[in-house]
Design a protein around this motif. Structure first.
Motif, PDB file in Angstrom:
ATOM      1  N   LEU A  64       0.706  -0.928  -0.169  1.00 56.57           N
ATOM      2  CA  LEU A  64       0.009  -0.138  -0.064  1.00 56.57           C
ATOM      3  C   LEU A  64       0.744   1.268  -0.024  1.00 56.57           C
ATOM      4  CD1 LEU A  64      -2.649  -1.690   2.300  1.00 56.57           C
ATOM      5  CD2 LEU A  64      -3.098  -0.756   0.173  1.00 56.57           C
ATOM      6  N   MET A  65       2.454   1.315   0.540  1.00 58.33           N
ATOM      7  CA  MET A  65       3.265   2.575   0.710  1.00 58.33           C
ATOM      8  C   MET A  65       2.821   2.436  -0.572  1.00 58.33           C
ATOM      9  SD  MET A  65       5.164   1.671   4.257  1.00 58.33           S
ATOM     10  CE  MET A  65       6.263   3.036   4.048  1.00 58.33           C
ATOM     11  N   GLN A  66       3.462   1.740  -2.392  1.00 53.38           N
ATOM     12  CA  GLN A  66       4.147   1.961  -2.654  1.00 53.38           C
ATOM     13  C   GLN A  66       3.424   3.247  -3.524  1.00 53.38           C
ATOM     14  OE1 GLN A  66       5.282  -1.627  -4.891  1.00 53.38           O
ATOM     15  NE2 GLN A  66       6.020  -2.452  -2.966  1.00 53.38           N
ATOM     16  N   ALA A  67       3.819   3.783  -4.592  1.00 48.66           N
ATOM     17  CA  ALA A  67       3.491   4.866  -5.326  1.00 48.66           C
ATOM     18  C   ALA A  67       2.912   4.386  -6.386  1.00 48.66           C
ATOM     19  CB  ALA A  67       4.013   5.724  -5.898  1.00 48.66           C
ATOM     20  N   ARG A  91      13.049   3.058 -10.402  1.00 52.91           N
ATOM     21  CA  ARG A  91      12.617   3.536  -8.772  1.00 52.91           C
ATOM     22  C   ARG A  91      13.754   4.172  -8.497  1.00 52.91           C
ATOM     23  NH1 ARG A  91       9.486  -0.999  -9.727  1.00 52.91           N
ATOM     24  NH2 ARG A  91       7.261  -0.693  -9.166  1.00 52.91           N
ATOM     25  N   ARG A  92      13.346   4.718  -7.571  1.00 52.02           N
ATOM     26  CA  ARG A  92      14.840   5.749  -6.724  1.00 52.02           C
ATOM     27  C   ARG A  92      14.733   5.572  -5.436  1.00 52.02           C
ATOM     28  NH1 ARG A  92      16.326   9.609 -11.393  1.00 52.02           N
ATOM     29  NH2 ARG A  92      17.053   7.832 -13.255  1.00 52.02           N
ATOM     30  N   GLY A  93      15.964   6.014  -4.488  1.00 47.67           N
ATOM     31  CA  GLY A  93      15.734   6.059  -3.450  1.00 47.67           C
ATOM     32  C   GLY A  93      14.652   5.887  -2.286  1.00 47.67           C
ATOM     33  N   VAL A  94      14.091   6.073  -1.854  1.00 45.40           N
ATOM     34  CA  VAL A  94      13.175   5.288  -1.219  1.00 45.40           C
ATOM     35  C   VAL A  94      11.998   4.757  -1.852  1.00 45.40           C
ATOM     36  CG1 VAL A  94      11.376   5.288   0.612  1.00 45.40           C
ATOM     37  CG2 VAL A  94      12.966   7.672   0.987  1.00 45.40           C
ATOM     38  N   GLU A  95      11.739   4.395  -2.690  1.00 45.37           N
ATOM     39  CA  GLU A  95      10.392   4.206  -3.906  1.00 45.37           C
ATOM     40  C   GLU A  95      11.314   2.940  -3.513  1.00 45.37           C
ATOM     41  OE1 GLU A  95       8.604   4.831  -8.051  1.00 45.37           O
ATOM     42  OE2 GLU A  95       8.710   5.737  -6.829  1.00 45.37           O
TER      43      GLU A  95
END
Length: 79
Positions: free
Chosen positions: A25-28, A49-53
């Motif tokens: 659910l947290m994924q963009a 995808r980069r960083g936190v993603e």
């Protein structure tokens, strides 16, 4: 002897299942469902995808793999 570990394995499976749901659910969200039916989303399908993603994506994969492994282990112990 392995039967005594079943309650702990069940608890870990519950925690992993909740964590997996939260990370999914947290994924963009992408361009939306409209792009699946031919909507105008030129180039938004292919995204790096980069960083936190990327971290959330990798943690999701690890949670799913661990959950599947524990499910197979549980099936082997119960049988």
């Amino acid at each position: 002897m392995p039967q005594q570990w079943l309650p702990a394995i069940y608890g870990i499976q519950i925690i992993l299942s909740i964590a997996t749901m939260l990370f999914i659910l947290m994924q963009a969200r992408g361009a939306g469902l409209g792009s699946a039916f031919g909507g105008s989303s030129a180039g938004s399908v292919f995204k790096t995808r980069r960083g936190v993603e990327r971290l959330v994506f990798n943690i999701t994969i690890v949670c799913v793999v661990l959950f599947a492994g524990l499910a197979l282990l549980t099936a082997g112990l119960v049988r």
